[in-house]
Scaffold this active site. Sequence first.
Site, PDB file in Angstrom:
ATOM      1  CG  ASP A   1      -2.015   1.072   1.026  1.00  0.00           C
ATOM      2  OD1 ASP A   1      -3.010   0.777   0.341  1.00  0.00           O
ATOM      3  OD2 ASP A   1      -1.839   2.210   1.524  1.00  0.00           O
TER       4      ASP A   1
HETATM    5  C1  LIG Z   1       2.565   8.710  -5.618  1.00  0.00           C
HETATM    6  C2  LIG Z   1       2.360   7.702  -6.707  1.00  0.00           C
HETATM    7  C3  LIG Z   1       1.470   6.663  -6.568  1.00  0.00           C
HETATM    8  N1  LIG Z   1       1.285   5.768  -7.577  1.00  0.00           N
HETATM    9  C4  LIG Z   1       0.320   4.662  -7.443  1.00  0.00           C
HETATM   10  C5  LIG Z   1       0.901   3.354  -6.892  1.00  0.00           C
HETATM   11  C6  LIG Z   1      -0.355   2.618  -6.448  1.00  0.00           C
HETATM   12  O1  LIG Z   1      -0.859   1.880  -7.570  1.00  0.00           O
HETATM   13  C7  LIG Z   1      -1.339   3.742  -6.102  1.00  0.00           C
HETATM   14  C8  LIG Z   1      -1.630   3.806  -4.618  1.00  0.00           C
HETATM   15  O2  LIG Z   1      -2.752   3.030  -4.324  1.00  0.00           O
HETATM   16  P1  LIG Z   1      -2.742   1.700  -3.462  1.00  0.00           P
HETATM   17  O3  LIG Z   1      -4.035   1.673  -2.706  1.00  0.00           O
HETATM   18  O4  LIG Z   1      -1.465   1.580  -2.693  1.00  0.00           O
HETATM   19  O5  LIG Z   1      -2.721   0.519  -4.532  1.00  0.00           O
HETATM   20  P2  LIG Z   1      -3.732   0.147  -5.685  1.00  0.00           P
HETATM   21  O6  LIG Z   1      -5.153   0.256  -5.240  1.00  0.00           O
HETATM   22  O7  LIG Z   1      -3.337   0.928  -6.932  1.00  0.00           O
HETATM   23  O8  LIG Z   1      -3.349  -1.363  -5.992  1.00  0.00           O
HETATM   24  P3  LIG Z   1      -3.461  -2.671  -5.049  1.00  0.00           P
HETATM   25  O9  LIG Z   1      -4.080  -2.299  -3.719  1.00  0.00           O
HETATM   26  O10 LIG Z   1      -4.321  -3.632  -5.823  1.00  0.00           O
HETATM   27  O11 LIG Z   1      -2.041  -3.150  -4.908  1.00  0.00           O
HETATM   28  O12 LIG Z   1      -0.722   4.960  -6.535  1.00  0.00           O
HETATM   29  C9  LIG Z   1       2.001   5.872  -8.762  1.00  0.00           C
HETATM   30  O13 LIG Z   1       1.835   5.060  -9.676  1.00  0.00           O
HETATM   31  N2  LIG Z   1       2.917   6.873  -8.899  1.00  0.00           N
HETATM   32  C10 LIG Z   1       3.133   7.808  -7.947  1.00  0.00           C
HETATM   33  O14 LIG Z   1       3.979   8.702  -8.137  1.00  0.00           O
END
Ligand SMILES: Cc1cn([C@H]2C[C@H](O)[C@@H](COP(=O)(O)OP(=O)(O)OP(=O)(O)O)O2)c(=O)[nH]c1=O
Length: 194
Positions: free
Chosen positions: A76
């Site tokens: 997360d």
């Molecule tokens: C800050 C930041 C976040 N993110 C993304 C990563 C994560 O996919 C998302 C944060 O949400 P999460 O809730 O951590 O993850 P998710 O719902 O996308 O996936 P899952 O729970 O199924 O593993 O934001 C980027 O891709 N680039 C960035 O610079």
Amino acid sequence: MLQDKLKNHNIILASQSPRRQELLRGLDIEFVIETRLVNEVYNDQLQGTQITDFLSTLKAKAFTDLAENDFLITSDTIVWLDDRALEKPKTKDEARKMLRQLSGRKHKVHTSVCFTTIDDQKVINDTTEVTFGELNDEEIDYYIDKYQPFDRAGGYGIQDWLGFAKVTSINGCYYNVMGLPLPKVYGFLREMII
Ligand SMILES: Cc1cn([C@H]2C[C@H](O)[C@@H](COP(=O)(O)OP(=O)(O)OP(=O)(O)O)O2)c(=O)[nH]c1=O
């Protein structure tokens, strides 16, 4: 090599995030993707990495049927600013508000990764400091309309236009911002997998 040791394990990445899938692939590890629905709710007393530790563990709780050689990875990521978590924006207005808050300032990105087997569970986390240059409303609207960052914590992706154009410095692991602190994950797997 870790790759040989991992052949005896069934690595499961429980993530719908295309970034996490791409990042783990970068470690040359074979894995399968399996996602389950999780209601990501946490106690609002939790702060910073306590939130990501909790949510990465909560995502593992949906797997009550692990087999002997399964090795589950859940994760997360949150953006942390002014003692508050910025999660994934639900609307354009919310994304706009988040990006205005991040403009011209430094914030933290916390990611936790939970490793679960049939009889063990460990959580690691990493924090990266990210500094944004000033963002004007025209740039914010351009970014949201073109990149639709509703699946990204804080409403931005360091890996896309806004990151290229406006992230002026980072302190810590770049991949941690994208959703998986790869060197820490690799180090942990090397230590744990025998
Ligand atoms: C800050 C930041 C976040 N993110 C993304 C990563 C994560 O996919 C998302 C944060 O949400 P999460 O809730 O951590 O993850 P998710 O719902 O996308 O996936 P899952 O729970 O199924 O593993 O934001 C980027 O891709 N680039 C960035 O610079």
